[in-house]
Write an enzyme that holds these catalytic residues in place. Sequence first.
Site, short mmCIF file in Angstrom:
data_model
loop_
_atom_site.label_atom_id
_atom_site.label_comp_id
_atom_site.label_asym_id
_atom_site.label_seq_id
_atom_site.Cartn_x
_atom_site.Cartn_y
_atom_site.Cartn_z
N VAL A 50 0.87 -1.18 0.00
CA VAL A 50 0.00 0.00 0.00
C VAL A 50 0.91 1.23 0.00
O VAL A 50 2.12 1.08 0.01
CB VAL A 50 -0.94 0.03 1.23
CG1 VAL A 50 -2.10 -0.91 1.04
CG2 VAL A 50 -0.19 -0.29 2.50
N LYS A 81 -3.23 14.68 -7.62
CA LYS A 81 -3.84 14.90 -6.29
C LYS A 81 -3.69 16.38 -5.94
O LYS A 81 -2.56 16.87 -5.85
CB LYS A 81 -3.12 14.02 -5.26
CG LYS A 81 -3.56 14.26 -3.83
CD LYS A 81 -2.82 13.36 -2.85
CE LYS A 81 -3.14 13.73 -1.42
NZ LYS A 81 -2.33 13.00 -0.44
N PRO A 99 -6.05 21.65 0.94
CA PRO A 99 -5.54 21.77 -0.43
C PRO A 99 -4.03 21.95 -0.48
O PRO A 99 -3.43 22.45 0.46
CB PRO A 99 -6.23 23.05 -0.91
CG PRO A 99 -6.35 23.89 0.31
CD PRO A 99 -6.47 22.95 1.49
N LEU A 337 9.58 2.07 6.45
CA LEU A 337 8.94 1.49 7.63
C LEU A 337 9.96 0.93 8.62
O LEU A 337 9.65 0.80 9.81
CB LEU A 337 7.97 0.39 7.19
CG LEU A 337 6.89 0.87 6.19
CD1 LEU A 337 6.06 -0.31 5.68
CD2 LEU A 337 5.98 1.92 6.83
N THR A 348 2.34 10.83 4.36
CA THR A 348 3.69 11.36 4.59
C THR A 348 4.80 10.31 4.53
O THR A 348 5.98 10.66 4.55
CB THR A 348 3.75 12.05 5.97
OG1 THR A 348 3.05 11.24 6.91
CG2 THR A 348 3.13 13.41 5.91
P1 FAD Z 1 8.00 -2.77 2.59
O1 FAD Z 1 7.08 -2.42 1.50
O2 FAD Z 1 7.48 -3.66 3.67
O3 FAD Z 1 9.27 -3.46 1.95
C1 FAD Z 1 10.16 -4.23 2.73
C2 FAD Z 1 11.13 -4.95 1.82
O4 FAD Z 1 12.08 -5.64 2.63
C3 FAD Z 1 10.48 -5.98 0.92
O5 FAD Z 1 11.09 -5.96 -0.35
C4 FAD Z 1 10.83 -7.30 1.61
O6 FAD Z 1 10.90 -8.38 0.72
C5 FAD Z 1 12.20 -6.96 2.15
N1 FAD Z 1 12.60 -7.81 3.26
C6 FAD Z 1 12.12 -7.88 4.52
N2 FAD Z 1 12.74 -8.82 5.23
C7 FAD Z 1 13.66 -9.37 4.40
C8 FAD Z 1 14.62 -10.40 4.54
N3 FAD Z 1 14.76 -11.11 5.67
N4 FAD Z 1 15.38 -10.69 3.47
C9 FAD Z 1 15.27 -10.04 2.29
N5 FAD Z 1 14.37 -9.05 2.11
C10 FAD Z 1 13.58 -8.73 3.15
N6 FAD Z 1 2.76 6.01 2.35
C11 FAD Z 1 2.45 7.08 1.65
O7 FAD Z 1 3.33 7.89 1.35
N7 FAD Z 1 1.17 7.31 1.23
C12 FAD Z 1 0.16 6.50 1.58
O8 FAD Z 1 -0.98 6.72 1.15
C13 FAD Z 1 0.44 5.38 2.40
N8 FAD Z 1 -0.54 4.55 2.82
C14 FAD Z 1 -0.22 3.53 3.67
C15 FAD Z 1 -1.23 2.77 4.24
C16 FAD Z 1 -0.93 1.77 5.17
C17 FAD Z 1 -2.02 1.00 5.82
C18 FAD Z 1 0.42 1.48 5.48
C19 FAD Z 1 0.79 0.39 6.45
C20 FAD Z 1 1.43 2.23 4.90
C21 FAD Z 1 1.13 3.27 4.02
N9 FAD Z 1 2.11 4.07 3.49
C22 FAD Z 1 1.80 5.15 2.76
C23 FAD Z 1 3.49 3.75 3.76
C24 FAD Z 1 4.11 3.10 2.57
O9 FAD Z 1 3.42 1.95 2.20
C25 FAD Z 1 5.53 2.72 2.95
O10 FAD Z 1 6.16 3.78 3.58
C26 FAD Z 1 6.31 2.43 1.74
O11 FAD Z 1 5.66 1.48 0.97
C27 FAD Z 1 7.67 1.95 2.11
O12 FAD Z 1 7.61 0.67 2.61
P2 FAD Z 1 8.98 -0.04 2.83
O13 FAD Z 1 9.67 -0.14 1.52
O14 FAD Z 1 9.68 0.61 3.95
O15 FAD Z 1 8.58 -1.50 3.35
#
Ligand code: FAD
Length: 511
Positions: A50, A81, A99, A337, A348
């Site tokens: 997401v 947006k 806005p 995250l 954000t």
């Molecule tokens: P993830 O997408 O979880 O990626 C983690 C990566 O690490 C994956 O590739 C996984 O395979 C890898 N990984 C984990 N463990 C291992 C391991 N042991 N070995 C190898 N690889 C591993 N942000 C916005 O800006 N706008 C929004 O509208 C928004 N809506 C959201 C709604 C929800 C409910 C949530 C929970 C989040 C939302 N976000 C939003 C946040 C956004 O989704 C994340 O900030 C963004 O996608 C970044 O995620 P990430 O890459 O940190 O983590």
Amino acid sequence: MSGEPIRKIVIVGGGTAGWMAAAALSKIMGDFPGLSITLVESEAIGTVGVGEATIPQIQAFNALLGLDESEFVRETHATYKLGIEFVDWWREGHAYVHPFGTYGLDMLGIEFHHYWLRGLGLGDETPLDAYSISAMAGKAGKFLWPRRDQPNSPLSKLGYAFQFDAGRYARYLRGRAERQGVTRIEGKVVEVMQDAETGFVTAVRLESGTEVEGELFIDCSGFRSLLLGQTLGVAFTDWSKWLPCDRAVAIPCELGGDHEPLTRSTARPAGWQWRIPLQHRIGNGHVYSSAHMEQAEAEDLLLANLDGAPLAQPNHLRFLAGHRERAWEKNVVALGLAGGFLEPLESTAIHLVQSGIARLMTLFPTRDFGAQEIARYNRENEQEYIDIRDFLVLHYTATERSGSEFWDYCRNLGLPDSLAEKIAMFESSGRVIREHNELFTETSWLSVMVGQGVKAGGHHPLAGLLDEAETRKRLAHIRDVVTSTVSQMPTQDQFLVQNGSAIPVDRRAVA
Ligand code: FAD
């Protein structure tokens, strides 16, 4: 360790954060002699999937990468947006827009909103939305790029961001990063190796037995926080007392209802629901507090409020509001995250990845990993989280919603001092204060304070220099110019077609 340049960067994780980091670092540092950038990700683990709405700062990130906007919009099935429409947040039946861009026209050196407040005092109750080109165009389903070269046109005040398919965005960035020299390794990290003396991370070992060595590690492993949290043990600062929502259920659905260039957030009994219209589908989600609602009820409520048929199974997610005490520890920097999360009410999270990358570039280390740079990075990172937290809390606490335990709790939250001061200042004299170049502008604070029913105790004394008739006349004129400009703008659908960013209609049903 020495003052030698870093030669090996390892990014763990290939979600939005990982590929944003890979694309940006390879673009900026790609020509650095002998530098290698490796990204490790596990398809078996997958990504959060997401994260579809953004804020205007993403334009700077796209520009840094050299993206062509029309191509980017087409490839990620994006829409524009112009802000967020908050429905039922102050009280049921009420709606307002936060806005992008600015309101009205500053006059005699005084911000516009002081004239709006003066008009209010004179009995002109026209909502603030009427003075925002972004709010009015958004509600009318219209879009046009801003015209900064036409300072007298409301179009010079328009600001915009994007709503896009998170999976497509990561794939799009991956293609660019790989072309810029990033090596991707598929595999699950099962062990993180550390130097026995310093505790610095030296390599990650994959299930296959392969060891990937590095000097700087960027932890983009998502909520697991594999390197920063699990390995280096950096504690989590828990802000759930201020932001009690800790669950979400997300589901895409077919297009239906309005196709406005706005994200919609509708308050629900124990949280709120998002609606993000893309070109090919609508992203929906229900963010709620598990202390106040069961999972099954949250899912039912979401499914009962979709504009089209569901396109997937509901995706349930857990999170905690807050951040790691230090985003940079030893030779590990966490982005996304892995470093923290504040719920998606103001979209954000992707921005925090972007600003983390920018900060890392500014303070980029040598193999010495200077304590001074690390401390500064962590201080600025924490401040950014605090600023965003305060803005989010404002939405929950300034409300007349009642009749549910959740909203009763939120209305009575003890406010962080920094937020309490902002509200007190507005209640005292209608002034909006913005600290240290914080992320959200005066427009943002104003829109949410007014939208959530915070009452200004007055206006800037100099706004009283215009007499009553002149004040009314100028306010009406600004409204008229905004309305007539909006009437001449193309709809968003027309705009996408005109700019070659629309996806073919036969691909629109694909989730
Ligand atoms: P993830 O997408 O979880 O990626 C983690 C990566 O690490 C994956 O590739 C996984 O395979 C890898 N990984 C984990 N463990 C291992 C391991 N042991 N070995 C190898 N690889 C591993 N942000 C916005 O800006 N706008 C929004 O509208 C928004 N809506 C959201 C709604 C929800 C409910 C949530 C929970 C989040 C939302 N976000 C939003 C946040 C956004 O989704 C994340 O900030 C963004 O996608 C970044 O995620 P990430 O890459 O940190 O983590």
